[in-house]
Design a protein around this motif. Structure first.
Motif, PDB file in Angstrom:
ATOM      1  N   PRO A  26      66.543  58.576 124.499  1.00  0.00           N
ATOM      2  CA  PRO A  26      67.063  57.218 124.677  1.00  0.00           C
ATOM      3  C   PRO A  26      68.534  57.051 124.315  1.00  0.00           C
ATOM      4  O   PRO A  26      69.193  56.140 124.835  1.00  0.00           O
ATOM      5  N   PHE A  27      69.102  57.895 123.448  1.00  0.00           N
ATOM      6  CA  PHE A  27      70.502  57.713 123.060  1.00  0.00           C
ATOM      7  C   PHE A  27      71.469  57.804 124.241  1.00  0.00           C
ATOM      8  O   PHE A  27      72.420  57.007 124.325  1.00  0.00           O
ATOM      9  N   PRO A  28      71.320  58.744 125.194  1.00  0.00           N
ATOM     10  CA  PRO A  28      72.205  58.707 126.365  1.00  0.00           C
ATOM     11  C   PRO A  28      72.090  57.408 127.164  1.00  0.00           C
ATOM     12  O   PRO A  28      73.087  56.932 127.731  1.00  0.00           O
ATOM     13  N   PHE A  29      70.883  56.829 127.202  1.00  0.00           N
ATOM     14  CA  PHE A  29      70.735  55.547 127.886  1.00  0.00           C
ATOM     15  C   PHE A  29      71.521  54.459 127.161  1.00  0.00           C
ATOM     16  O   PHE A  29      72.142  53.594 127.801  1.00  0.00           O
ATOM     17  N   LEU A  30      71.498  54.484 125.827  1.00  0.00           N
ATOM     18  CA  LEU A  30      72.324  53.517 125.087  1.00  0.00           C
ATOM     19  C   LEU A  30      73.796  53.726 125.417  1.00  0.00           C
ATOM     20  O   LEU A  30      74.547  52.756 125.595  1.00  0.00           O
ATOM     21  N   GLY A  31      74.219  55.001 125.496  1.00  0.00           N
ATOM     22  CA  GLY A  31      75.613  55.268 125.847  1.00  0.00           C
ATOM     23  C   GLY A  31      75.967  54.728 127.207  1.00  0.00           C
ATOM     24  O   GLY A  31      77.041  54.146 127.406  1.00  0.00           O
ATOM     25  N   LEU A  32      75.064  54.884 128.180  1.00  0.00           N
ATOM     26  CA  LEU A  32      75.313  54.381 129.532  1.00  0.00           C
ATOM     27  C   LEU A  32      75.315  52.861 129.569  1.00  0.00           C
ATOM     28  O   LEU A  32      76.151  52.236 130.236  1.00  0.00           O
ATOM     29  N   LEU A  33      74.377  52.251 128.857  1.00  0.00           N
ATOM     30  CA  LEU A  33      74.283  50.796 128.869  1.00  0.00           C
ATOM     31  C   LEU A  33      75.502  50.148 128.229  1.00  0.00           C
ATOM     32  O   LEU A  33      76.055  49.167 128.748  1.00  0.00           O
TER      33      LEU A  33
ATOM     34  N   LEU B 239      83.999  56.415 131.541  1.00  0.00           N
ATOM     35  CA  LEU B 239      83.471  57.676 131.022  1.00  0.00           C
ATOM     36  C   LEU B 239      83.756  57.838 129.538  1.00  0.00           C
ATOM     37  O   LEU B 239      82.883  58.266 128.769  1.00  0.00           O
ATOM     38  N   GLN B 240      84.945  57.500 129.105  1.00  0.00           N
ATOM     39  CA  GLN B 240      85.270  57.659 127.686  1.00  0.00           C
ATOM     40  C   GLN B 240      84.427  56.721 126.831  1.00  0.00           C
ATOM     41  O   GLN B 240      83.932  57.120 125.766  1.00  0.00           O
ATOM     42  N   ASP B 241      84.232  55.485 127.281  1.00  0.00           N
ATOM     43  CA  ASP B 241      83.397  54.550 126.517  1.00  0.00           C
ATOM     44  C   ASP B 241      81.944  55.026 126.453  1.00  0.00           C
ATOM     45  O   ASP B 241      81.269  54.864 125.431  1.00  0.00           O
ATOM     46  N   VAL B 242      81.465  55.587 127.567  1.00  0.00           N
ATOM     47  CA  VAL B 242      80.094  56.118 127.572  1.00  0.00           C
ATOM     48  C   VAL B 242      79.964  57.242 126.555  1.00  0.00           C
ATOM     49  O   VAL B 242      78.999  57.297 125.774  1.00  0.00           O
ATOM     50  N   MET B 243      80.927  58.149 126.545  1.00  0.00           N
ATOM     51  CA  MET B 243      80.864  59.282 125.613  1.00  0.00           C
ATOM     52  C   MET B 243      80.958  58.811 124.169  1.00  0.00           C
ATOM     53  O   MET B 243      80.208  59.282 123.301  1.00  0.00           O
ATOM     54  N   LEU B 244      81.839  57.866 123.895  1.00  0.00           N
ATOM     55  CA  LEU B 244      81.992  57.368 122.523  1.00  0.00           C
ATOM     56  C   LEU B 244      80.758  56.579 122.082  1.00  0.00           C
ATOM     57  O   LEU B 244      80.324  56.674 120.929  1.00  0.00           O
ATOM     58  N   SER B 245      80.179  55.795 122.998  1.00  0.00           N
ATOM     59  CA  SER B 245      78.973  55.038 122.648  1.00  0.00           C
ATOM     60  C   SER B 245      77.820  55.987 122.331  1.00  0.00           C
ATOM     61  O   SER B 245      77.053  55.770 121.380  1.00  0.00           O
ATOM     62  N   THR B 246      77.701  57.044 123.115  1.00  0.00           N
ATOM     63  CA  THR B 246      76.650  58.028 122.855  1.00  0.00           C
ATOM     64  C   THR B 246      76.925  58.772 121.554  1.00  0.00           C
ATOM     65  O   THR B 246      76.006  59.025 120.765  1.00  0.00           O
ATOM     66  N   LEU B 247      78.179  59.100 121.333  1.00  0.00           N
ATOM     67  CA  LEU B 247      78.555  59.808 120.099  1.00  0.00           C
ATOM     68  C   LEU B 247      78.199  58.985 118.868  1.00  0.00           C
ATOM     69  O   LEU B 247      77.736  59.533 117.856  1.00  0.00           O
ATOM     70  N   ARG B 248      78.393  57.694 118.945  1.00  0.00           N
ATOM     71  CA  ARG B 248      78.123  56.835 117.781  1.00  0.00           C
ATOM     72  C   ARG B 248      76.634  56.808 117.418  1.00  0.00           C
ATOM     73  O   ARG B 248      76.282  56.434 116.303  1.00  0.00           O
ATOM     74  N   CYS B 249      75.776  57.198 118.364  1.00  0.00           N
ATOM     75  CA  CYS B 249      74.342  57.251 118.047  1.00  0.00           C
ATOM     76  C   CYS B 249      74.005  58.454 117.182  1.00  0.00           C
ATOM     77  O   CYS B 249      72.951  58.484 116.525  1.00  0.00           O
TER      78      CYS B 249
ATOM     79  N   THR C 123      74.717  64.818 128.669  1.00  0.00           N
ATOM     80  CA  THR C 123      73.774  64.156 129.571  1.00  0.00           C
ATOM     81  C   THR C 123      74.352  62.844 130.107  1.00  0.00           C
ATOM     82  O   THR C 123      74.363  62.595 131.314  1.00  0.00           O
ATOM     83  N   ALA C 124      74.824  62.005 129.185  1.00  0.00           N
ATOM     84  CA  ALA C 124      75.365  60.707 129.608  1.00  0.00           C
ATOM     85  C   ALA C 124      76.611  60.885 130.476  1.00  0.00           C
ATOM     86  O   ALA C 124      76.772  60.231 131.517  1.00  0.00           O
ATOM     87  N   ALA C 125      77.497  61.793 130.076  1.00  0.00           N
ATOM     88  CA  ALA C 125      78.741  61.990 130.822  1.00  0.00           C
ATOM     89  C   ALA C 125      78.458  62.570 132.203  1.00  0.00           C
ATOM     90  O   ALA C 125      79.145  62.236 133.175  1.00  0.00           O
ATOM     91  N   ALA C 126      77.447  63.445 132.311  1.00  0.00           N
ATOM     92  CA  ALA C 126      77.125  64.030 133.621  1.00  0.00           C
ATOM     93  C   ALA C 126      76.673  62.962 134.594  1.00  0.00           C
ATOM     94  O   ALA C 126      77.035  62.986 135.779  1.00  0.00           O
ATOM     95  N   LEU C 127      75.891  62.015 134.112  1.00  0.00           N
ATOM     96  CA  LEU C 127      75.420  60.939 134.991  1.00  0.00           C
ATOM     97  C   LEU C 127      76.585  60.074 135.471  1.00  0.00           C
ATOM     98  O   LEU C 127      76.688  59.737 136.664  1.00  0.00           O
ATOM     99  N   VAL C 128      77.474  59.728 134.564  1.00  0.00           N
ATOM    100  CA  VAL C 128      78.636  58.925 134.962  1.00  0.00           C
ATOM    101  C   VAL C 128      79.550  59.734 135.876  1.00  0.00           C
ATOM    102  O   VAL C 128      80.111  59.209 136.849  1.00  0.00           O
TER     103      VAL C 128
END
Length: 473
Positions: A51-58, A64-74, A84-89
């Motif tokens: 679920p953490f990559p989904f939080l990053g995407l949401l 892309l940078q915001d997605v990676m940072l949001s996922t990193l913060r999890c 995973t999250a960055a590949a989808l974006v």
């Protein structure tokens, strides 16, 4: 999400991630909700790392940078979750829309931590080939999806040869056995098959396979098979291989295995019925507690008369006091139901085909003391959450029998203990051999990295070529 098994922690937490976002929670609050609901402490466990990559995407959107940072913060397994999250974006944006500031530090070299060779070891070539497969399969499989503005792709090669029959095996339970156990499997024939084709099964000496020969055809493709482990054996291998063979126009064979359970001699449970008179806390609990100590030798460690003690406890329990260890688990509740604190001793004879260094990988919740061939390998006094890699110890196995003696201390209501052996390399050259990289040229940088891996158990395989001496024989 519908691919996730319903009702499992991974499915519940993934749905909770979307619900938290829809309800307007901050990223931090969404993270805390998931962890409070069913989050494990294990850094690489999937229930939270899916679920953490989904939080990053949401919470990162299409930046892309915001997605990676949001996922990193999890937190937790960040190298995987960010990828995973960055590949989808990245698939949505395309390479041309990935900021240069993110691409430049990474470069284009494809670096893998496993043996992996492609004609072009670059990220761009891997992305190109992946996209090509997607475009071609989308068209040839009639998916109904249209990919626009794609370059002309070479069609997939036409397969002139008809699909060959193949075999698969599914286990009804654990793929492991102790002497006398039965492992049930289902052997299935897939692909074209003629009526009355002959399916046979063979296995290690002493195993009984029922049935070991059967006729199959288009109307009977699945065969239930019982694998009966022998009982009258002195040595119990860790690795037991079976072969299913289909006699057709071209014979088809499939090899599968059953892991041999570890066999521990149970040497008894011990406790102090009376408290330490100098301990006021123990004195206060003297009517409702047993007491136990890792320091107290309830048996003469390490020189325990294993065979005599084992036979004595077999007599006390009215059964052979063997604890079979499936999937490395030493579950004493198979023999005893004593409640509260206690100390237990178990012994095991591991037969190695050669002298070798190994990692002894321990999962524990409570204290233990470990001896190998009379040498104290480890003493751990802790109460922790169980994971299979809580402690790792180095040891040397002799060629032939190796005597393990383990003292287990349970201080609460439950105890969990697992023990497995992993290969251990002495130097970088042996690391390369174990990783299937023997002979591959390495510069000084890679030699230094491989040299550091000699103390990393998690890049090594489990040892499976040993055997156990069967208790009582």
């Amino acid at each position: 999400i519908h691919y996730l098994p319903a009702g499992t922690p991974i499915e519940r937490l993934t749905r909770a991630a979307f619900e938290a976002y829809d309800q307007g929670l901050s990223l931090r609050d969404a993270h805390d909700r998931l962890m409070a609901l069913a989050g494990p402490p294990e850094a690489c466990d999937s229930p939270n790392n899916v679920p953490f990559p989904f939080l990053g995407l949401l919470y990162g959107g299409t930046n892309l940078q915001d997605v990676m940072l949001s996922t990193l913060r999890c937190g937790y397994d960040t190298d995987c979750t960010l990828a995973t999250a960055a590949a989808l974006v990245g698939q949505i944006l395309g390479a041309s829309r990935i900021p240069e500031a993110l691409k430049r530090p990474v470069g284009d070299e494809l670096v893998m931590g496993i043996q992996y060779n492609r004609p072009e070891m670059t990220l761009s070539a891997l992305a190109r080939d992946t996209a090509r497969v997607g475009v071609v399969l989308t068209d040839e499989c009639g998916t109904g999806v249209e990919i626009t503005a794609a370059p002309t792709m070479t069609p997939m090669p036409i397969t002139l040869k008809a699909a060959a029959p193949r075999l698969s095996v599914e286990y009804a339970g654990l793929p492991a056995a102790a002497p006398g156990d039965v492992v049930n499997v289902c052997v299935t024939v897939e692909g074209p098959i003629s009526e009355g084709a002959h399916l046979t099964l063979t296995g290690p000496t002493g195993w009984r396979i029922a049935p070991d020969s059967v006729r199959v055809g288009p109307a009977r493709r699945a065969v239930e098979v019982a694998l009966h482990a022998p009982t009258d054996v002195d040595v119990w291998p860790m690795r037991n291989l079976f072969t299913a063979r289909l006699e057709a126009d071209e014979d088809v064979a499939f090899t599968f295995g059953v892991a041999g359970a570890g066999l521990y001699r149970f040497l008894g449970v011990y406790y102090d019925a009376l408290p330490n008179k100098d301990d006021p806390v123990q004195m206060r609990r003297r009517f409702n507690q047993h007491f136990v100590s890792l320091d107290r030798p309830y048996l003469p460690e390490p020189d325990v008369d294993v065979e005599t003690t084992f036979r004595s406890w077999s007599k006390k329990l009215g059964r052979v006091a063997t604890v079979p260890s499936y999937e490395h688990e030493v579950d004493l509740s198979r023999l005893v139901g004593l409640r509260g604190p206690y100390c237990a001793y178990v012994a095991r004879t591991v037969i190695s085909p050669e002298a070798r260094p190994v990692f002894i990988v321990i999962g524990n919740t409570d204290p233990y003391r470990l001896y190998v061939n009379g040498e104290l390998i480890a003493e751990v006094d802790e109460s922790v959450w169980w994971t299979p890699f809580n402690n790792v110890h180095e040891a040397e196995l002799r060629a032939g029998p190796n005597e393990f003696l383990i003292k287990l201390v349970r201080r609460g209501d439950q105890m969990r203990f697992t023990l497995g052996l992993r290969s251990r390399a002495r130097n970088g050259v042996e690391v390369m051999e174990m990783m299937g990289m023997a002979g591959r040229p390495m510069d000084d940088h890679w030699q230094e990295i491989l040299g550091r891996l000699t103390d990393q158990h998690n890049v090594m395989d489990w040892v499976v070529d040993t055997a156990d001496a069967v208790p009582g024989n």
